[in-house]
Design a protein around this motif. Structure first.
Motif, PDB file in Angstrom:
ATOM      1  N   GLY A 199       0.710  -1.482   0.200  1.00 17.22           N
ATOM      2  CA  GLY A 199       0.010   0.036  -0.151  1.00 17.22           C
ATOM      3  C   GLY A 199       0.814   1.246   0.165  1.00 17.22           C
ATOM      4  O   GLY A 199       1.859   1.457  -0.669  1.00 17.22           O
ATOM      5  N   GLU A 200       0.408   2.223   0.634  1.00  9.82           N
ATOM      6  CA  GLU A 200       1.156   3.686   0.833  1.00  9.82           C
ATOM      7  C   GLU A 200       2.458   3.199   1.480  1.00  9.82           C
ATOM      8  O   GLU A 200       2.708   2.924   2.911  1.00  9.82           O
ATOM      9  N   CYS A 201       3.556   3.336   0.687  1.00 12.82           N
ATOM     10  CA  CYS A 201       4.852   3.311   1.203  1.00 12.82           C
ATOM     11  C   CYS A 201       5.762   4.658   0.802  1.00 12.82           C
ATOM     12  O   CYS A 201       5.793   5.139  -0.136  1.00 12.82           O
ATOM     13  N   VAL A 202       6.527   5.245   1.835  1.00 15.10           N
ATOM     14  CA  VAL A 202       7.236   6.093   1.854  1.00 15.10           C
ATOM     15  C   VAL A 202       8.881   5.670   2.052  1.00 15.10           C
ATOM     16  O   VAL A 202       8.842   4.847   2.796  1.00 15.10           O
ATOM     17  N   GLU A 203       9.776   6.185   1.162  1.00 14.92           N
ATOM     18  CA  GLU A 203      11.202   5.930   1.597  1.00 14.92           C
ATOM     19  C   GLU A 203      11.767   7.414   1.866  1.00 14.92           C
ATOM     20  O   GLU A 203      11.487   8.372   0.999  1.00 14.92           O
ATOM     21  N   VAL A 204      13.020   7.253   2.461  1.00 11.09           N
ATOM     22  CA  VAL A 204      13.755   8.367   2.866  1.00 11.09           C
ATOM     23  C   VAL A 204      15.252   7.793   2.587  1.00 11.09           C
ATOM     24  O   VAL A 204      15.563   6.672   2.659  1.00 11.09           O
ATOM     25  N   ALA A 205      15.916   9.102   2.101  1.00 13.54           N
ATOM     26  CA  ALA A 205      17.319   8.728   2.083  1.00 13.54           C
ATOM     27  C   ALA A 205      17.921  10.338   2.456  1.00 13.54           C
ATOM     28  O   ALA A 205      17.389  11.197   2.351  1.00 13.54           O
ATOM     29  N   ALA A 206      18.992  10.111   3.002  1.00 16.68           N
ATOM     30  CA  ALA A 206      19.917  11.409   3.237  1.00 16.68           C
ATOM     31  C   ALA A 206      20.930  11.710   2.438  1.00 16.68           C
ATOM     32  O   ALA A 206      21.763  10.705   2.111  1.00 16.68           O
ATOM     33  N   ASP A 207      21.167  12.747   2.080  1.00 17.37           N
ATOM     34  CA  ASP A 207      22.606  13.167   1.277  1.00 17.37           C
ATOM     35  C   ASP A 207      23.123  14.432   2.210  1.00 17.37           C
ATOM     36  O   ASP A 207      22.563  14.706   3.180  1.00 17.37           O
ATOM     37  N   ARG A 208      24.006  14.944   1.736  1.00 12.91           N
ATOM     38  CA  ARG A 208      24.799  15.848   2.351  1.00 12.91           C
ATOM     39  C   ARG A 208      24.028  17.202   2.856  1.00 12.91           C
ATOM     40  O   ARG A 208      24.244  17.684   3.865  1.00 12.91           O
ATOM     41  N   ALA A 209      23.020  17.481   1.964  1.00 10.23           N
ATOM     42  CA  ALA A 209      22.332  18.717   2.124  1.00 10.23           C
ATOM     43  C   ALA A 209      20.993  18.715   2.685  1.00 10.23           C
ATOM     44  O   ALA A 209      20.566  19.511   3.314  1.00 10.23           O
ATOM     45  N   ALA A 210      20.440  17.536   2.553  1.00 11.58           N
ATOM     46  CA  ALA A 210      18.747  17.254   2.482  1.00 11.58           C
ATOM     47  C   ALA A 210      18.499  16.072   2.793  1.00 11.58           C
ATOM     48  O   ALA A 210      19.312  14.947   2.516  1.00 11.58           O
ATOM     49  N   ILE A 211      17.169  15.827   3.279  1.00 12.81           N
ATOM     50  CA  ILE A 211      16.532  14.455   3.451  1.00 12.81           C
ATOM     51  C   ILE A 211      15.756  14.533   2.184  1.00 12.81           C
ATOM     52  O   ILE A 211      14.805  15.300   1.940  1.00 12.81           O
ATOM     53  N   GLN A 212      15.931  13.088   1.588  1.00 12.26           N
ATOM     54  CA  GLN A 212      15.047  13.014   0.322  1.00 12.26           C
ATOM     55  C   GLN A 212      13.836  11.951   0.529  1.00 12.26           C
ATOM     56  O   GLN A 212      13.998  11.015   1.584  1.00 12.26           O
ATOM     57  N   VAL A 213      12.725  12.527   0.072  1.00 14.74           N
ATOM     58  CA  VAL A 213      11.439  11.547   0.370  1.00 14.74           C
ATOM     59  C   VAL A 213      10.839  11.145  -0.959  1.00 14.74           C
ATOM     60  O   VAL A 213      10.857  11.971  -2.024  1.00 14.74           O
ATOM     61  N   ARG A 214      10.420   9.950  -1.392  1.00 14.94           N
ATOM     62  CA  ARG A 214      10.118   9.381  -2.412  1.00 14.94           C
ATOM     63  C   ARG A 214       9.081   8.123  -2.069  1.00 14.94           C
ATOM     64  O   ARG A 214       8.751   7.676  -1.145  1.00 14.94           O
ATOM     65  N   ASP A 215       8.008   8.048  -3.194  1.00 14.67           N
ATOM     66  CA  ASP A 215       6.995   7.169  -3.241  1.00 14.67           C
ATOM     67  C   ASP A 215       7.849   5.671  -3.691  1.00 14.67           C
ATOM     68  O   ASP A 215       8.097   5.743  -4.711  1.00 14.67           O
ATOM     69  N   SER A 216       7.545   4.787  -2.654  1.00 18.66           N
ATOM     70  CA  SER A 216       8.362   3.589  -3.191  1.00 18.66           C
ATOM     71  C   SER A 216       7.725   2.775  -4.320  1.00 18.66           C
ATOM     72  O   SER A 216       8.583   1.903  -4.864  1.00 18.66           O
ATOM     73  N   LYS A 217       6.487   2.935  -4.636  1.00 21.06           N
ATOM     74  CA  LYS A 217       5.899   2.645  -5.693  1.00 21.06           C
ATOM     75  C   LYS A 217       6.445   3.283  -7.133  1.00 21.06           C
ATOM     76  O   LYS A 217       5.940   2.551  -8.083  1.00 21.06           O
ATOM     77  N   GLU A 218       6.645   4.509  -7.129  1.00 20.49           N
ATOM     78  CA  GLU A 218       7.143   5.389  -8.055  1.00 20.49           C
ATOM     79  C   GLU A 218       8.739   5.656  -7.896  1.00 20.49           C
ATOM     80  O   GLU A 218       9.025   6.700  -8.061  1.00 20.49           O
ATOM     81  N   ARG A 219       9.572   4.731  -7.863  1.00 22.30           N
ATOM     82  CA  ARG A 219      10.995   4.896  -7.480  1.00 22.30           C
ATOM     83  C   ARG A 219      11.856   5.785  -8.625  1.00 22.30           C
ATOM     84  O   ARG A 219      12.817   6.562  -8.305  1.00 22.30           O
TER      85      ARG A 219
END
Length: 67
Positions: free
Chosen positions: A22-42
């Protein structure tokens, strides 16, 4: 010419995401920010949040969930 190499992000699925796809959120950290995406639309759009803004968001969510 010295072109920067793209950063390889390590994505993590939210612990609140269900295992049923169902609803899935993924996060990742880079040097400047936190990135967020929909795991179904990578390959789709992703949002970037300043680290302090993300920390405030997570703290607020924690307070709401504990009430």
């Amino acid at each position: 010419m010295n072109a920067e190499q793209p950063i390889q992000l390590r994505w993590f699925k939210s612990s609140y995401s269900g295992g049923e796809g169902g609803e899935c959120v993924e996060v990742a950290a880079d040097r400047a920010a936190i990135q967020v995406r929909d795991s179904k639309e990578r390959g789709g759009a992703q949002l970037a949040f300043a680290r302090d803004a993300w920390a405030g968001f997570v703290a607020d969510v924690g307070r709401v969930r504990s009430n």
